[in-house]
Design a protein around this motif. Structure first.
Motif, PDB file in Angstrom:
ATOM      1  N   GLU A  93       0.816  -1.213   0.000  1.00 36.03           N
ATOM      2  CA  GLU A  93       0.000   0.000   0.000  1.00 36.03           C
ATOM      3  C   GLU A  93       0.855   1.271   0.000  1.00 36.03           C
ATOM      4  O   GLU A  93       0.538   2.233  -0.686  1.00 36.03           O
ATOM      5  CB  GLU A  93      -0.940   0.024   1.216  1.00 36.03           C
ATOM      6  CG  GLU A  93      -2.050  -0.987   1.163  1.00 36.03           C
ATOM      7  CD  GLU A  93      -3.001  -0.750   0.004  1.00 36.03           C
ATOM      8  OE1 GLU A  93      -3.335   0.418  -0.270  1.00 36.03           O
ATOM      9  OE2 GLU A  93      -3.391  -1.740  -0.629  1.00 36.03           O
ATOM     10  N   MET A  94       1.911   1.268   0.757  1.00 32.40           N
ATOM     11  CA  MET A  94       2.730   2.476   0.911  1.00 32.40           C
ATOM     12  C   MET A  94       3.956   2.471   0.001  1.00 32.40           C
ATOM     13  O   MET A  94       4.658   3.470  -0.077  1.00 32.40           O
ATOM     14  CB  MET A  94       3.178   2.644   2.369  1.00 32.40           C
ATOM     15  CG  MET A  94       2.037   2.732   3.359  1.00 32.40           C
ATOM     16  SD  MET A  94       0.906   4.075   3.017  1.00 32.40           S
ATOM     17  CE  MET A  94       1.946   5.465   3.331  1.00 32.40           C
ATOM     18  N   LEU A 116      -0.350   2.642   9.296  1.00 30.87           N
ATOM     19  CA  LEU A 116      -0.628   3.264   8.004  1.00 30.87           C
ATOM     20  C   LEU A 116      -0.896   4.760   8.154  1.00 30.87           C
ATOM     21  O   LEU A 116      -0.418   5.568   7.349  1.00 30.87           O
ATOM     22  CB  LEU A 116      -1.826   2.584   7.325  1.00 30.87           C
ATOM     23  CG  LEU A 116      -1.549   1.227   6.708  1.00 30.87           C
ATOM     24  CD1 LEU A 116      -2.842   0.540   6.299  1.00 30.87           C
ATOM     25  CD2 LEU A 116      -0.628   1.371   5.506  1.00 30.87           C
ATOM     26  N   VAL A 117      -1.633   5.127   9.174  1.00 31.92           N
ATOM     27  CA  VAL A 117      -1.915   6.556   9.415  1.00 31.92           C
ATOM     28  C   VAL A 117      -0.612   7.297   9.695  1.00 31.92           C
ATOM     29  O   VAL A 117      -0.385   8.397   9.168  1.00 31.92           O
ATOM     30  CB  VAL A 117      -2.928   6.731  10.564  1.00 31.92           C
ATOM     31  CG1 VAL A 117      -3.011   8.181  11.002  1.00 31.92           C
ATOM     32  CG2 VAL A 117      -4.287   6.217  10.147  1.00 31.92           C
ATOM     33  N   LEU A 119       2.381   6.542   8.715  1.00 27.52           N
ATOM     34  CA  LEU A 119       3.204   6.609   7.497  1.00 27.52           C
ATOM     35  C   LEU A 119       2.669   7.627   6.497  1.00 27.52           C
ATOM     36  O   LEU A 119       3.440   8.146   5.698  1.00 27.52           O
ATOM     37  CB  LEU A 119       3.294   5.228   6.835  1.00 27.52           C
ATOM     38  CG  LEU A 119       4.170   4.217   7.559  1.00 27.52           C
ATOM     39  CD1 LEU A 119       3.971   2.834   6.968  1.00 27.52           C
ATOM     40  CD2 LEU A 119       5.628   4.636   7.482  1.00 27.52           C
ATOM     41  N   THR A 120       1.390   7.908   6.536  1.00 29.85           N
ATOM     42  CA  THR A 120       0.829   8.890   5.596  1.00 29.85           C
ATOM     43  C   THR A 120       1.027  10.306   6.086  1.00 29.85           C
ATOM     44  O   THR A 120       0.924  11.245   5.317  1.00 29.85           O
ATOM     45  CB  THR A 120      -0.676   8.660   5.364  1.00 29.85           C
ATOM     46  OG1 THR A 120      -1.361   8.694   6.599  1.00 29.85           O
ATOM     47  CG2 THR A 120      -0.900   7.347   4.649  1.00 29.85           C
ATOM     48  N   HIS A 121       1.334  10.482   7.343  1.00 33.06           N
ATOM     49  CA  HIS A 121       1.521  11.852   7.862  1.00 33.06           C
ATOM     50  C   HIS A 121       2.932  12.196   7.967  1.00 33.06           C
ATOM     51  O   HIS A 121       3.897  12.040   8.019  1.00 33.06           O
ATOM     52  CB  HIS A 121       0.868  12.011   9.219  1.00 33.06           C
ATOM     53  CG  HIS A 121      -0.640  12.088   9.147  1.00 33.06           C
ATOM     54  ND1 HIS A 121      -1.370  11.254   8.390  1.00 33.06           N
ATOM     55  CD2 HIS A 121      -1.513  12.918   9.725  1.00 33.06           C
ATOM     56  CE1 HIS A 121      -2.640  11.550   8.510  1.00 33.06           C
ATOM     57  NE2 HIS A 121      -2.751  12.551   9.322  1.00 33.06           N
TER      58      HIS A 121
END
Length: 121
Positions: A93-94, A116-117, A119-121
Motif C-alpha cells: 500500500e505504501m 498506516l496513518v 506513514l501517511t503523515h
C-alpha cells in the motif's frame, strides 16, 4: 524605434571603451573594520583546559545515555509480534521497504491502521 535603441547601445559602448575600468561602489569598506574588531575579541579569549575537559565529559555522558536509551527502545520493539500479512499489506500500500514497514508496525504495537496513518503523515 529600433534606430533609437541602436543609438543608445552605441553610446553605452563608447562610455565603456574609454580605457578606464568602471569604479565599483565601496559599500563594504566598513565591514572589514568590523571583522577585525570581532576577530580581535575572539583572540583575546582563552579557554581553560579544565573547562574543556568538563564540556567533553558532559557531551560524552549525554551521548552514552542517548545510545543506551536507543538500545532499550530497540529491545522493546523487538519484543512486539507482528504478522507477515500486515507487513506485506503495508509494503504494497505504501510502496516502502520491508524494514520500514516492520519498524512502523512495531512502533504501533502491531496495529496496522495506526501504522498506516503514521506513514501517511
Amino acid at each position: 524605434m529600433a534606430a533609437e535603441g541602436d543609438v543608445d547601445l552605441d553610446l553605452e559602448a563608447d562610455e565603456n571603451c574609454t580605457g578606464k575600468p568602471a569604479e565599483k561602489p565601496r559599500k563594504h569598506d566598513s565591514g572589514a573594520a568590523d571583522l577585525e574588531r570581532v576577530t580581535d575579541y575572539a583572540e583575546e579569549k582563552e579557554i581553560s583546559s579544565s573547562d574543556l575537559e568538563t564540556a567533553m565529559s558532559v557531551i560524552g555522558d549525554r551521548r552514552s545515555r542517548e545510545q543506551k536509551a536507543k538500545q532499550e527502545r530497540e529491545k522493546e520493539l523487538a519484543k512486539v509480534t507482528i504478522k507477515k500479512e500486515d507487513v506485506e499489506l503495508i509494503m504494497s500500500e505504501m510502496e516502502i521497504s520491508r524494514s520500514v514497514a516492520e519498524r512502523s508496525l512495531r512502533e504501533h504495537m502491531g496495529n496496522v491502521v495506526a501504522a498506516l496513518v503514521a506513514l501517511t503523515h
